[in-house]
Design an enzyme around this catalytic site. Sequence first.
Site, PDB file in Angstrom:
ATOM      1  N   LYS A 169     -19.677  10.127  33.209  1.00  0.00           N
ATOM      2  CA  LYS A 169     -20.023  11.457  33.706  1.00  0.00           C
ATOM      3  C   LYS A 169     -20.565  12.237  32.518  1.00  0.00           C
ATOM      4  CE  LYS A 169     -19.032  15.390  34.223  1.00  0.00           C
ATOM      5  NZ  LYS A 169     -19.820  16.618  33.820  1.00  0.00           N
ATOM      6  N   GLU A 244     -11.346  13.258  21.923  1.00  0.00           N
ATOM      7  CA  GLU A 244     -11.951  13.764  20.683  1.00  0.00           C
ATOM      8  C   GLU A 244     -12.371  15.186  20.964  1.00  0.00           C
ATOM      9  OE1 GLU A 244     -14.372  15.286  18.348  1.00  0.00           O
ATOM     10  OE2 GLU A 244     -15.830  13.700  18.788  1.00  0.00           O
ATOM     11  N   CYS A 277     -19.084  18.933  16.177  1.00  0.00           N
ATOM     12  CA  CYS A 277     -17.625  19.086  16.168  1.00  0.00           C
ATOM     13  C   CYS A 277     -17.048  18.895  14.775  1.00  0.00           C
ATOM     14  CB  CYS A 277     -16.991  18.101  17.147  1.00  0.00           C
ATOM     15  SG  CYS A 277     -17.410  16.369  16.837  1.00  0.00           S
ATOM     16  N   GLU A 375     -12.981  27.781  17.207  1.00  0.00           N
ATOM     17  CA  GLU A 375     -14.219  27.032  17.076  1.00  0.00           C
ATOM     18  C   GLU A 375     -15.369  27.795  17.731  1.00  0.00           C
ATOM     19  OE1 GLU A 375     -15.614  22.435  17.465  1.00  0.00           O
ATOM     20  OE2 GLU A 375     -14.585  23.282  19.198  1.00  0.00           O
TER      21      GLU A 375
END
Length: 474
Positions: A169, A244, A277, A375
């Site tokens: 997906k 992750e 990331c 973040e």
Amino acid sequence: VNGDHWIGGERVSSPTTFDDHSPIDGALIAQIARGTATEADAAVTAAANAFPAWAATPRAERARLLHAIADGVEARLNDLAIVETTDNGALLRSHLRGVMPRVAHNFRFFADWLLKLGHEDFDTRGHTNHVSWDPAGVCALITPWNAPLMLATWKIAPALAAGNTVVLKPAEWTPLTASLLADITAAAGLPAGVFNVVQGYGAEAGAALVADPRVRRISFTGSVPTARHIAAAAAANLTPLSLELGGKSPLLVFADADLDLAADLAVEQYDNAGQVCLAGTRLLVEESVAADFTARFVKRAAALKQGDPREADTDLGPNIHPVHLERVDGFVQRALADGAQALIGGGPNTDLGGLYYRPTLITDAAADSEIVNEEVFGPVLTLQTFTGDDQAVAMANATRFGLAATVVTGSAERAERISAQLVAGTVWVNCFFVRDLQAPFGGSRQSGVGREGGTWSFDFYCDLKNTVSAPWAK
């Protein structure tokens, strides 16, 4: 590019679609089938039906097919690069030189690793222990938009090599190269149902996929809030999962560092418009060299060219989506309102308009402020200073994340000592973004669960079995 799903070796449409716009100029580039629980169920069914034969396929044949997929990627490398740049706004030159070649390498690496995967038999009181890696079943892979095909194939390749079948997906903002990959796998001869693609939104297609009890592995790259929902769904079926997640990684610059190198590494954190990331977004600089470092950093950042990512001399492209740009700018504006300063940048690039955000460096932000702790996932860095090694480590670890860290120092002894104290899945010393597929990759704390890469990938995508045999009579 075909916007339909790929299920059981066939294109499958949905009653409704959603629009896919390019972040470069907002142009409509495709209409994508909007999958729901119906399509997720069909894809898992196709994958489950294909699993027994694929799991029984000899290792050498699975490896051959993965190499054939890599051949197909290389044959269409230019097409893939152009489509990916149009879809997610990352630099075309990066896709051509590094990202798409890495996609092919992902398949080749895990094909080759499969053929040498093993563990020496060992003895227990005259009994023989034999360790094997058995295919686990259907794998649900949910992938992000910042490096769509590369990060997807980092999961797809070991899952297929292990003998599993896959339902992918992709992120709804960047679905196009996943669709092209489906065509490439079919052309390579991968049996129908072994690889499937379901397009759609996470709350619709993704949620149904991860809740399906027939799914035996879930691998997700994305945000912490989404991971919580996935983990809750996986818990109901005790489905093993690999996560992750985000990061707020430190880049530590010590007084004995090569400051030109440090400035170069710091500016590199703006790569992909800050949508990485692993980026070291918290610059932690020893106070005695902070002014010198900052001057070098500002000079280098000023030389970055922002613009159309399809042009060879562009350094920074757009952010991915209007919703995301608004989120990035919200972080910055709240920080400025709270008294922080923007040494460079501080807002959208009004000269370019659209989704272009100026590379930004925030100073004078409090240690407990949102901009230092959350973040941002855009071209926004913060700068803080420290006065000694102990404070540097304390500041670096003062986060709920633990994905990566970068250490810049002229002392091998300090590098070893500091690295040992950092909470991070990956530590780079005097370098950045050097990654080998045989190394373990993942995050600590809320940056993730588990490790993938090399044998660690097969440990996750397989059920490990130990067969203990009594000695045979002579």
